[in-house]
Design a protein around this motif. Structure first.
Motif, PDB file in Angstrom:
ATOM      1  N   VAL A 163       0.856  -1.190   0.000  1.00 35.91           N
ATOM      2  CA  VAL A 163       0.000   0.000   0.000  1.00 35.91           C
ATOM      3  C   VAL A 163       0.886   1.232   0.000  1.00 35.91           C
ATOM      4  O   VAL A 163       1.840   1.313   0.778  1.00 35.91           O
ATOM      5  CB  VAL A 163      -0.923   0.029   1.238  1.00 35.91           C
ATOM      6  N   SER A 164       0.586   2.190  -0.874  1.00 37.58           N
ATOM      7  CA  SER A 164       1.351   3.439  -0.907  1.00 37.58           C
ATOM      8  C   SER A 164       0.443   4.623  -0.612  1.00 37.58           C
ATOM      9  O   SER A 164      -0.700   4.673  -1.069  1.00 37.58           O
ATOM     10  CB  SER A 164       2.027   3.619  -2.269  1.00 37.58           C
ATOM     11  N   LEU A 165       0.981   5.562   0.143  1.00 43.32           N
ATOM     12  CA  LEU A 165       0.281   6.794   0.484  1.00 43.32           C
ATOM     13  C   LEU A 165       0.801   7.928  -0.392  1.00 43.32           C
ATOM     14  O   LEU A 165       2.019   8.101  -0.524  1.00 43.32           O
ATOM     15  CB  LEU A 165       0.546   7.143   1.942  1.00 43.32           C
ATOM     16  N   LEU A 166      -0.126   8.694  -0.981  1.00 43.07           N
ATOM     17  CA  LEU A 166       0.252   9.828  -1.821  1.00 43.07           C
ATOM     18  C   LEU A 166      -0.711  10.956  -1.507  1.00 43.07           C
ATOM     19  O   LEU A 166      -1.898  10.875  -1.857  1.00 43.07           O
ATOM     20  CB  LEU A 166       0.188   9.432  -3.294  1.00 43.07           C
ATOM     21  N   THR A 167      -0.234  11.993  -0.837  1.00 42.63           N
ATOM     22  CA  THR A 167      -1.136  13.054  -0.389  1.00 42.63           C
ATOM     23  C   THR A 167      -0.575  14.433  -0.710  1.00 42.63           C
ATOM     24  O   THR A 167       0.637  14.619  -0.829  1.00 42.63           O
ATOM     25  CB  THR A 167      -1.380  12.973   1.133  1.00 42.63           C
ATOM     26  N   GLN A 168      -1.475  15.392  -0.808  1.00 38.50           N
ATOM     27  CA  GLN A 168      -1.071  16.784  -0.987  1.00 38.50           C
ATOM     28  C   GLN A 168      -1.047  17.521   0.356  1.00 38.50           C
ATOM     29  O   GLN A 168      -1.233  18.727   0.408  1.00 38.50           O
ATOM     30  CB  GLN A 168      -2.006  17.469  -1.986  1.00 38.50           C
ATOM     31  N   PRO A 186       0.089  -3.070   5.293  1.00 40.59           N
ATOM     32  CA  PRO A 186       1.544  -3.014   5.036  1.00 40.59           C
ATOM     33  C   PRO A 186       1.879  -1.964   3.980  1.00 40.59           C
ATOM     34  O   PRO A 186       1.419  -2.037   2.846  1.00 40.59           O
ATOM     35  CB  PRO A 186       1.841  -4.425   4.517  1.00 40.59           C
ATOM     36  N   PHE A 187       2.688  -0.981   4.333  1.00 37.03           N
ATOM     37  CA  PHE A 187       2.952   0.151   3.446  1.00 37.03           C
ATOM     38  C   PHE A 187       4.257  -0.003   2.670  1.00 37.03           C
ATOM     39  O   PHE A 187       5.232  -0.568   3.163  1.00 37.03           O
ATOM     40  CB  PHE A 187       2.975   1.457   4.239  1.00 37.03           C
ATOM     41  N   SER A 188       4.219   0.542   1.475  1.00 43.81           N
ATOM     42  CA  SER A 188       5.404   0.598   0.629  1.00 43.81           C
ATOM     43  C   SER A 188       5.971   2.014   0.616  1.00 43.81           C
ATOM     44  O   SER A 188       7.080   2.252   1.058  1.00 43.81           O
ATOM     45  CB  SER A 188       5.059   0.141  -0.793  1.00 43.81           C
ATOM     46  N   GLN A 189       5.189   2.986   0.110  1.00 39.75           N
ATOM     47  CA  GLN A 189       5.667   4.368   0.000  1.00 39.75           C
ATOM     48  C   GLN A 189       4.805   5.313   0.826  1.00 39.75           C
ATOM     49  O   GLN A 189       3.582   5.160   0.922  1.00 39.75           O
ATOM     50  CB  GLN A 189       5.639   4.824  -1.465  1.00 39.75           C
ATOM     51  N   PHE A 190       5.466   6.316   1.403  1.00 36.39           N
ATOM     52  CA  PHE A 190       4.831   7.395   2.170  1.00 36.39           C
ATOM     53  C   PHE A 190       5.268   8.683   1.477  1.00 36.39           C
ATOM     54  O   PHE A 190       6.424   9.090   1.593  1.00 36.39           O
ATOM     55  CB  PHE A 190       5.326   7.318   3.615  1.00 36.39           C
ATOM     56  N   HIS A 213       6.089  -2.792  -6.096  1.00 35.06           N
ATOM     57  CA  HIS A 213       5.809  -2.943  -4.666  1.00 35.06           C
ATOM     58  C   HIS A 213       4.524  -2.219  -4.245  1.00 35.06           C
ATOM     59  O   HIS A 213       4.244  -2.115  -3.046  1.00 35.06           O
ATOM     60  CB  HIS A 213       6.982  -2.419  -3.836  1.00 35.06           C
ATOM     61  N   THR A 214       3.773  -1.722  -5.214  1.00 33.88           N
ATOM     62  CA  THR A 214       2.529  -1.014  -4.904  1.00 33.88           C
ATOM     63  C   THR A 214       1.359  -1.689  -5.608  1.00 33.88           C
ATOM     64  O   THR A 214       1.359  -1.821  -6.834  1.00 33.88           O
ATOM     65  CB  THR A 214       2.599   0.462  -5.352  1.00 33.88           C
TER      66      THR A 214
END
Length: 700
Positions: A163-168, A186-190, A213-214
């Motif tokens: 799981v990847s997080l992508l925020t403004q 389980p996270f991949s990118q923050f 990985h996402t």
């Protein structure tokens, strides 16, 4: 092929400029995280004040670092940023993250600093994230470049992230991460994008769409800067079977600016975002908890599920509540087949329901064999796509072994709702059963996820609609009057029976040819709305009426706008039909060409019953838009009324969309109303308008 953001999001070496030995400062917290969690790459703290920080040698300046590094993290003031970037670039640094605020969000001087940064990045080719950015984290490599204390307090992650997080927003990024980690995701990118001076949300999404990985992206969006790139990134997610769950903040109504047509008012910012999300298989969330629950469902990988749900409860009342909530949310509870009902009746008393919802009654948990048989029958039925079980506390514990066994044996999505304190929750989760502790939260997650699965299955690799080439005669000079607009639309398949008349005698001749009664409308490129100008006459039953009306509407239009160019009238036969629609295509500032359809005529903006799509669309997508409308029953034989010609309406919608795509100088094309006649009789264009990208109208 390696994506250009690789050194930013998967760095092999990191320099932190403005390093601190204090884990409570932004120059120290990332170093604490890098050393605490065992980042395997090279780390180079840079600050002339220190010899060593967090057990690492500290270098006096970037030029002293003994190798070219992938990524420099700048924990320095805004005024120092671009000069330091130049030094980093000269030393071979490939990418940088800028923490500092005080750029475009901070007035004139900040805007100047950001412009300087942007110009440097463009000229040098150096990747620069931010400014005003919290930093990132690659949780699979432990490359922590964020000054986010949440990594110290959230549950430690052991398994590889998907799981990847992508925020403004940096704060949103941290808040969603904390909530989702409590769910065990389980996270991949923050990633938080900051001011997006050089790299915007859509480019990060493009990277994640291709990242092995996402599998799931949680996105927080305030405003997209590159809608076209966002669309292409979402198409890539679709092709790879990945999911974007997006929370969109803010709603901007462009209606106040739309003084010349209805379409712009109806296709407001918020509506177009929602339409784009649906069209691109993006699940739109409304809060952080829902985002986390949706991602949790997606990690179970039941992508073959759909909207048909079987509800199994210990209580008739809870079954009714769940049925209502599911149906209101767009799911279906089909009546179970007779043979399945017979299996269920084998263990359910006569007073228990077996049709759907299924009320197994409280006594059934005393018969584990029947529970296993009932769940197995539901798991293998072709009539349902998912099974929702409500069993509080000890009752769920009594069913748990059978539920876990069936869930492991069959690729059917099972969800359990426990409003008690069942001991089996983790065991069920380990077996692939989604477990919720609240009915509302369960449905708010299950419904959009199952609808996403259903839409994905229906698309089944279907490519987006293609642009239809117009013939060479379809060129049009803008601005134009309605007669020219109608002629232009004919090139794209929208038939028109109106006639252009430039004097009263021609008007009578055209009316005789069309058949009475007829309507007359003034023709003028300067008067987009004719009724206000007195330029419309209806229900003209003979030649004398037409002749008199011609003189009347021309004189009224001339009085209303003395400087307007008048070019006779349109003669149209008075038509009757089933319903009136507005069909409009406009250019959204983010996503580009968009089609809007809704209830037409004078009630358009009052009811706001509209559907929207990014262009181009095909007839199937057009029909889906019509079926979204609350007024669709009026087109489908409501209370014994004739059914409308849906196929003709869909062809008209496709034609309007294709016309805008093939007319780059047009800002909007609108048919309002489009009269939809009875099935087999087609449609009639009652009014058509084409607005150029820039146009000044004659004021009265």
């Amino acid at each position: 092929m390696t994506h250009r953001l690789e050194p930013l999001l998967n760095p092999a070496s990191i320099a932190l400029i403005g390093a601190s030995d204090n884990a409570g400062r932004i120059g120290g917290l990332p170093l604490d995280l890098l050393t605490r969690f065992g980042y395997a790459g090279h780390v180079y703290p840079v600050n002339p004040k220190y010899q060593e920080v967090f057990g690492l040698r500290c270098w006096p300046d970037i030029e002293s670092v003994p190798q070219s590094v992938d990524l420099a993290v700048l924990a320095i003031g805004a005024g120092e940023v671009t000069p330091m970037l130049r030094r980093c670039h000269a030393h071979g640094v490939r990418a940088a993250i800028v923490y500092a605020a005080g750029f475009a969000e901070a007035g004139e001087e900040g805007t100047r600093l950001q412009r300087e940064l942007e110009e440097f990045s463009a000229a040098s080719g150096m990747l620069v994230a931010g400014p005003n950015c919290m930093g990132f984290a690659n949780l699979n490599t432990q490359a922590h470049t964020a000054f986010a204390s949440v990594f110290k307090t959230a549950p430690m992650q052991q398994e590889p992230g998907i799981v990847s997080l992508l925020t403004q927003s940096g704060n949103v990024c941290a808040a969603v991460y904390a909530l989702a980690r409590r769910q065990g995701l389980p996270f991949s990118q923050f990633i938080n994008t900051g001011n997006e001076a050089c790299i915007d949300f859509s480019e990060y999404l493009e990277y994640l769409a291709r990242d092995e990985h996402t599998e799931i992206v949680l996105g927080y969006i305030e405003q997209l800067r590159d809608g076209g790139r966002f669309v292409q990134a979402c198409r890539e997610l679709q092709r790879r079977g990945k999911l974007l769950i997006a929370l969109k903040a803010g709603a901007t109504d462009k209606g106040a600016q739309a003084v010349r047509s209805h379409t712009s008012a109806l296709a407001g910012d918020r509506r177009v975002y929602g339409a784009a999300f649906r069209q691109l298989d993006v699940i739109e969330a409304h809060d952080f908890a829902q985002m986390a629950q949706l991602a949790y469902l997606a990690t179970l990988r039941h992508r073959s599920a759909g909207r048909r749900v079987a509800v199994l409860t210990m209580s008739g009342a809870l079954g009714a509540i769940l049925a209502d909530r599911c149906i209101v949310a767009g799911l279906e509870l089909p009546e179970l087949p007779a043979e399945l009902q017979q299996v269920l009746r084998g263990g359910i008393p006569d007073y228990g329901m077996v049709g759907n919802p299924v009320d197994v009654t409280g006594n059934v948990v005393n018969d584990p064999g029947f529970v296993r048989a009932a769940l197995g029958a539901l798991a293998t039925s072709e009539a349902v796509d998912a099974v929702v079980v409500y069993a509080p506390g000890y009752m769920l514990d009594r069913m748990a072994d059978a539920l876990a066994e069936v869930a492991r044996a069959h690729p059917r999505l099972f969800a359990a709702i426990d409003t008690g304190a069942a001991q089996c929750r983790q065991a069920l989760r380990d077996a692939g059963v989604a477990v919720f502790d609240d009915i509302g939260l369960a449905v708010s997650a299950l419904a959009p996820f199952l609808l996403w699965c259903d839409a994905r299955r229906q698309r089944n690799g279907k490519e987006p609609a293609a642009l239809v080439e117009a013939d060479a005669q379809a060129a049009i000079a803008l601005p134009c009057h309605e007669a020219a607009a109608r002629a232009h639309l004919q090139h794209f398949g929208l038939a028109d029976t109106s006639r252009h008349a430039r004097d009263a005698d021609q008007a009578v001749a055209q009316a005789d040819a069309l058949g009475y009664p007829v309507a007359l409308k003034i023709v003028s490129a300067d008067l987009p709305h004719k009724t206000e100008a007195g330029g419309v006459a209806l229900q003209l039953g003979d030649a004398d009426a037409v002749r008199n009306a011609y003189d009347r509407v021309v004189a009224a239009a001339a009085r209303h706008a003395p400087r307007a160019r008048l070019d006779g009238v349109l003669v149209q036969r008075m038509e009757r039909g089933v319903a009136e629609l507005i069909v409009g295509a406009t250019r959204d500032p983010v996503f580009g060409p968009v089609l809007t359809v809704g209830l037409g005529g004078v009630l358009t903006e009052l009811y706001q019953d509209t559907a929207h799509r990014l262009l181009p669309i095909d007839a199937a997508e057009a029909e889906a838009m019509l079926r979204e409308l609350k007024v669709f029953p009026l087109l489908d034989g409501y209370r014994g009324k004739p059914k409308a010609d849906l196929a003709a309406a869909c062809r008209a919608m496709v034609a309007v969309g294709q016309a805008l795509l093939a007319t780059p100088q047009a800002a909007e094309i609108e048919v309002n109303p489009l009269l939809v006649k009875e099935a087999g009789q087609g449609v009639a264009v009652l009014d058509a308008l084409i607005l150029p990208i820039s146009q000044s109208f004659i004021d009265p």
